[in-house]
Write a protein that holds these residues in place. Structure first.
Motif, short mmCIF file in Angstrom:
data_model
loop_
_atom_site.label_atom_id
_atom_site.label_comp_id
_atom_site.label_asym_id
_atom_site.label_seq_id
_atom_site.Cartn_x
_atom_site.Cartn_y
_atom_site.Cartn_z
N HIS A 177 0.79 -1.08 -0.04
CA HIS A 177 0.10 -0.05 0.01
C HIS A 177 0.82 1.28 -0.01
N ARG A 178 2.04 1.18 -0.84
CA ARG A 178 2.64 2.42 -1.13
C ARG A 178 3.09 3.23 0.18
N ALA A 179 3.72 2.30 1.23
CA ALA A 179 3.94 2.79 2.53
C ALA A 179 5.42 2.50 2.85
N PHE A 180 6.33 3.40 2.62
CA PHE A 180 7.70 2.96 3.21
C PHE A 180 7.89 2.90 4.56
N THR A 181 6.95 3.71 5.23
CA THR A 181 6.68 3.47 6.63
C THR A 181 5.17 3.62 6.74
N VAL A 182 4.73 2.94 8.21
CA VAL A 182 3.40 2.87 8.41
C VAL A 182 3.01 3.49 9.76
N CYS A 183 2.01 4.24 9.79
CA CYS A 183 1.53 4.87 10.97
C CYS A 183 0.05 4.81 11.25
N ALA A 184 -0.45 5.21 12.41
CA ALA A 184 -2.03 5.34 12.60
C ALA A 184 -2.26 6.69 12.19
N ASP A 185 -3.69 6.73 12.08
CA ASP A 185 -4.51 8.07 11.62
C ASP A 185 -4.62 8.65 13.08
N THR A 186 -3.70 8.95 13.73
CA THR A 186 -3.82 9.30 15.22
C THR A 186 -4.65 10.45 15.41
N VAL A 187 -4.91 11.45 14.45
CA VAL A 187 -5.79 12.55 14.72
C VAL A 187 -7.36 11.72 14.66
N GLN A 188 -7.59 10.50 14.27
CA GLN A 188 -8.90 10.37 14.25
C GLN A 188 -9.12 9.04 14.71
N THR A 189 -8.09 8.12 15.00
CA THR A 189 -8.55 6.85 15.60
C THR A 189 -8.77 6.65 16.80
N ARG A 190 -9.67 5.58 17.27
CA ARG A 190 -9.79 5.51 18.67
C ARG A 190 -9.22 4.37 19.34
N LEU A 191 -8.72 3.49 18.47
CA LEU A 191 -7.88 2.38 19.13
C LEU A 191 -6.62 2.18 18.24
N ILE A 192 -5.24 2.29 19.10
CA ILE A 192 -4.09 1.79 18.22
C ILE A 192 -3.53 0.47 19.29
N LEU A 193 -3.28 -0.30 18.28
CA LEU A 193 -2.37 -1.50 18.87
C LEU A 193 -1.09 -1.43 18.21
N SER A 194 0.12 -0.98 19.32
CA SER A 194 1.33 -0.92 19.12
C SER A 194 2.06 -2.06 19.39
N PHE A 195 2.55 -2.90 18.44
CA PHE A 195 3.68 -3.84 18.86
C PHE A 195 5.15 -3.39 18.71
N GLY A 196 5.49 -2.74 19.68
CA GLY A 196 6.77 -2.25 19.98
C GLY A 196 7.18 -0.74 19.29
N THR A 197 6.11 -0.20 18.70
CA THR A 197 6.46 1.42 18.22
C THR A 197 6.64 2.35 19.38
N ASN A 198 7.82 2.63 19.50
CA ASN A 198 8.13 3.61 20.65
C ASN A 198 7.99 5.04 19.98
N VAL A 199 6.46 4.94 19.57
CA VAL A 199 6.49 6.52 19.01
C VAL A 199 6.69 7.79 20.04
N GLU A 200 6.56 7.63 20.98
CA GLU A 200 6.66 8.96 22.03
C GLU A 200 7.94 9.39 22.13
N VAL A 201 8.92 8.48 21.87
CA VAL A 201 10.47 8.53 21.64
C VAL A 201 10.97 8.83 20.46
N SER A 202 10.54 8.23 19.23
CA SER A 202 11.00 8.25 17.90
C SER A 202 10.12 8.81 17.03
N GLY A 203 9.06 9.37 17.48
CA GLY A 203 8.11 10.05 16.46
C GLY A 203 8.29 11.30 16.31
N GLY A 204 9.09 11.96 17.19
CA GLY A 204 9.30 13.73 17.09
C GLY A 204 8.07 14.23 17.65
N PHE A 594 7.10 10.00 6.38
CA PHE A 594 7.79 9.31 7.25
C PHE A 594 6.98 9.56 8.60
N VAL A 595 7.01 8.40 9.31
CA VAL A 595 6.50 8.22 10.75
C VAL A 595 5.19 8.94 11.13
#
Length: 920
Positions: A177-204, A594-595
């Motif tokens: 799906h043309r996704a060099f990196t993949v993320c959640a649509d955080t501004v509109q989602t309700r539930l995120i299942l994160s398998f090791g994504t340390n986004v609070e550290v590496s997400g800027g 990215f991210v």
């Protein structure tokens, strides 16, 4: 110079710029300059409402003042005087003039051109290595135009990016799906299942701000990982899973949705119309096809017969086994299989049959996670998917599916990553949450073009899917000899052969093959000339001792040098480029990149000299122009700039800002033309800005349609399907690749060939590491811990271990510079908080202080970052441990995409203190 300032400076200015030291940027910022001296970094408040983080940079940007005035900077060109290379060899660097340095580089290029740009093995004699995620391109000025002008460059020698980052996600994400990196649509989602994504550290700042806002809004995030990261600490739930068993957890989730949920709880419309779920699969594993058109068949519930998938007015069946007549299948190597009468299952049915054994009870034994936990996570995912709901975005009605799954480093690379990436994508498809508002999104593309617009990279291909250019594996088409030192073309079909493909190949193989090459291929020679910029593979790759040994074989190394470090210790010429606050460049900003860089604006941003360069440091564009002038490449270099190598083409049908190709152009002249062309392109000529304007404002943007965050409208408009769940194309490529390799008596890639499956099945992923331990002469019982790594925001991908402020800030973070382990596990070993411990694998060891926590599995230890420096000023005195010292460079631990993982089996013992400096 002295940094002592007067009480009241004569002049104070605020200079807009950017920080792009990691892929989570670019971050916007301003530089406070007092009497010509940079004194502080601050947000760019002019970007409020434009930048998702409202103009705030992350902590790394605040270290740029110290970086600029670092007393250990290399501020003059230098030449090696000791021909011997190695860690314990003194390079004997002596200062030289710019003329001497540039003439030496140009002379080497001329010699290579005269000899031939390819060596006797048809490999480029010039190689280049750049740091993490392509971000050095935002600091190297017009150097890409030199690379284009020269032509044959080997990007095989990695510094750890790609293969030990989120490598499999890059490849499978772009494929599906043309996704060099993949993320959640955080501004509109309700539930995120994160398998090791340390986004609070590496997400800027963009990601951190969005997730903070989402928590206020009521989002729930479930963090699945062996240790409690900062992201886990900010989540609603932490699930401490056994390392490298995430695929079993997700396959069990697929099982729950397929075999425990009602069918009408799934997004049947999405599955039927936008995926390959209805395609009929024959007994040999290939799609059954129409005899005349060759198109894959589906079972039409209206006329109750098999018809081509794109027939109008049909209602394809998802479940079932069907009897079909007079059909064909396309097997490997153009084989055609004809069937007069055959039983067929839909791809959806095949998936259901394959996933049936993977119950939560089965996964519980594998993952060391209760079956009830796995089942409730799957159920929450389904319950929050809002099947049937829609939302209007940019005037277009789209499905609203506010659930997303993200994968982190070590989950989405190395063994098990194929299964994880497939399961993440398939779970999104089952509820229609792939590339729609609230769901799982791609960001940008690198293997496909154009890089600045992933939607434009979507073109119709075979069988109703997007076009993807795999490296050919068919008989007579396969590249039987490597054209680059990491062998990406012969070994990795899915990576393709675009401009980024080589850098995303198995870059560790390039280093390994310098030492021990496969007997079936000629042993590669080191490149005659190796360029290195913002990269330190002697620290950032695995088995750093072997990397250093192989690096010493490079006969001529040109390093763009900030300070001395472990890699440029091997250089022959050091060129001091002007750093972040001292030089000029324009890059793209906004759109999707990215991210979690999804913006509602897109445009360009300027990095400009806030202060004069220190010493004799020079702007990278000036350095590049001079190299090209002296090497006889000026016309080709200027031609490359005109064609867009510096950012955008300077000449198109409706404008012409091109530069005369026979002239030397100064830095501002080049970037002024780029600025005019870029703003012309963005506004269709309605609002053209020059460099002087951009120096004042720093940023130029236009609105970016929010609906262009999502790929689904493009897929619908072109009548395309996502290539899920069944992977016929990859299965076929794998079989063909195996045939080609075996025809050349190559069997050392056989384990990787097993990963080519139409549908993933569980194999004992952790066993790869247990077997590797045995093969290296150890016994798994003697190495009872899983060692994993994690990121720290002040350091993540920033190449800034030598900046004291980063260490000062990081002291506030748990586990900084330490070996993090479970307190009860440590107690059994007699280890107390602050004790020095030795972490040992079968190949080497590293030491650090123990940090004892409750939020870590007893069988797991965590080592942050990448350290163990022995040359980089300041960093070499930190005495921090590094997992890279103890992870082997291993063919066995390389998956089918050519990636590995930051994971190793280790022992932990208490010791008296740190290593001596010469033993680190």
């Amino acid at each position: 110079m002295s940094l002592k300032q007067k009480a009241v400076p004569d002049s104070v200015t605020s200079v807009p710029s950017y920080c792009y030291n990691c892929v989570s940027g670019p971050d916007l910022m301003t530089v406070r300059v007092e009497d010509g001296v940079a004194t502080a970094i601050a947000p760019n408040h002019d970007a409020i409402g434009i930048h998702p983080a409202h103009g705030r940079p992350c902590v790394k940007a605040y270290g740029l003042v110290q970086k600029t005035y670092n007393p250990d900077r290399v501020t003059t060109p230098m030449r090696r005087t000791n021909p011997k290379k190695g860690r314990h060899e003194d390079p004997g660097f002596e200062p030289i003039s710019w003329d001497e340095a540039l003439d030496a580089v140009a002379a080497k290029l001329k010699d290579i051109e005269a000899t031939g740009k390819l060596d006797e093995n048809s490999m480029p004699r010039v190689a280049a290595t750049f740091g993490h995620g392509g971000t050095p391109a935002s600091y190297m000025g017009t150097f890409p135009a030199f690379l284009a002008a020269w032509g044959a460059i080997d990007f095989s020698f990695g510094s750890g990016q790609g293969v030990k980052c989120v490598h499999s996600e890059h490849l499978y994400g772009e494929f599906w799906h043309r996704a060099f990196t993949v993320c959640a649509d955080t501004v509109q989602t309700r539930l995120i299942l994160s398998f090791g994504t340390n986004v609070e550290v590496s997400g800027g700042p963009c990601a951190v701000r969005r997730h903070a806002d989402a928590r206020i809004r009521g989002i729930k995030r479930i963090q699945v990982e062996p240790h409690l990261s900062p992201t886990g600490a900010c989540s609603a739930e932490w699930v401490p899973i056994r390392p490298k068993t995430d695929a079993a957890f997700m396959l069990a989730m697929v099982h729950v949705l397929l075999h425990e949920a009602r069918r009408d709880q799934l997004d049947l419309t999405f599955l039927r119309d936008r995926t390959a779920s209805p395609y009929l699969v024959g007994p040999d594993g290939w799609y059954l096809r129409d005899l005349e058109s060759g198109k894959p068949l589906v079972w039409d519930e209206v006329c109750e017969r098999a018809v081509p998938h794109d027939s109008p007015g049909i209602r394809p069946a998802l479940d079932g086994t069907f009897e079909v007549r007079n059909v064909i299948a396309h097997g490997p190597d153009d084989e055609r299989i004809a069937y007069d009468h055959v039983a067929a299952r839909s791809a959806f049915q095949v998936m259901g049959d394959t996933m049936r054994p993977y119950t939560p009870e089965w996964a519980a034994e594998v993952c060391d996670v209760p079956a009830g936990t796995i089942r409730h996570v799957a159920t929450e995912f389904l319950d929050n998917a809002c099947i049937g709901e829609t939302i209007v975005v940019g005037g277009r009605t789209l499905p609203f599916r506010p659930v997303a799954i993200t994968l982190g480093k070590t989950v989405n690379n190395g063994w098990g990553a194929f299964e994880c990436c497939w399961a993440r994508t398939m779970l999104a498809c089952l509820v229609g949450a792939l590339e729609v508002p609230g769901g799982t999104l791609g960001t940008t593309v690198r293997l496909n073009r154009p890089h600045e617009n992933r939607l434009a990279s979507v073109k119709p291909g075979e069988d109703g899917f997007m076009a993807n250019k795999l490296n050919p594996t068919g008989k007579g088409k396969w590249a039987d000899k490597p054209t680059g030192r990491n062998a990406h073309k012969p070994l990795i079909p899915i990576v393709g052969d675009s401009s980024w493909a080589q850098a995303l190949g198995p870059t560790h193989l390039a280093w390994m093959f310098l030492k021990d090459a496969p007997k079936e291929w000629a042993k590669p020679n080191p490149p005659d000339l190796w360029f290195a910029f913002r990269t330190n593979p002697a620290i950032s790759f695995w088995d750093t001792d072997q990397i250093i040994e192989n690096m010493a074989k490079m006969p001529f190394v040109v390093a763009f040098a900030y300070t001395m470090d472990e890699t440029n210790h091997m250089a022959d010429i050091l060129l001091p480029d002007a750093t972040d606050l001292e030089s000029t460049q324009i890059i793209r900003v906004g759109g999707t990149k990215f991210v979690e860089q999804h913006w509602e604006h897109a445009g360009i941003i300027l990095r400009q000299p806030a202060v004069e360069p220190q010493g004799q440091a020079r702007d990278f564009t000036w350095i590049t122009t001079e190299i090209c002038r002296r090497a006889g490449l000026l016309e080709a270099y200027n031609t490359a700039i005109n064609r867009g190598a510096a950012l955008v083409p300077l000449k198109r049908e409706h404008y012409d800002y091109s530069l005369p190709i026979d002239q030397v152009h100064d830095v501002d002249t080049i970037w002024d033309a780029v600025c005019k062309a870029a703003t012309h392109e963005l506004t269709d000529g309605a609002d053209v800005k020059d460099l002087a304007w951009l120096k004042t404002h720093g940023l130029f943007v236009v609105p970016f349609e929010k609906k262009d965050w999502y790929l689904l409208p493009t897929m619908e408009d072109q009548g395309l399907r996502f290539e899920m769940p069944y992977q016929e194309r990859l299965l076929k490529a794998g079989i063909e690749l195996g045939r080609r390799l075996h025809e050349h008596d190559i069997h050392w890639w056989d384990t990787q060939l097993k990963e080519y499956q139409a549908l993933p099945t569980w194999h004992d992923v952790p066993h790869h590491w247990l077997k590797s331990t045995r093969d290296l002469g150890g016994h798994p019982d003697d190495y009872p811990f899983w060692a994993v790594t994690t990121k720290s925001m002040p350091y993540t991908t920033g190449n800034n271990a030598g900046i004291p402020l980063m260490n000062e800030v990081a002291q506030n973070l748990r586990g900084h510079g330490s070996v993090v382990m479970n307190a009860k596990a440590a107690k059994k070993l007699g280890i107390k908080a602050g004790d020095w411990v030795e972490v040992r694998s079968p190949i080497s060891f590293t030491r650090g202080k123990a940090a004892l926590v409750q939020g870590c599995r007893p069988d797991t230890i965590v080592v942050q970052g990448q350290y163990a420096h022995w040359k980089t000023p300041y960093a070499k005195d930190l005495n921090f441990p590094s997992l890279n010292k103890v992870i082997p460079l291993s063919m066995e631990l390389t998956d089918a995409t050519g990636s590995g993982a930051d994971l190793v089996r280790v022992s932990v013992t208490k010791v008296d203190g740190p290593l001596a400096e010469d033993a680190r």
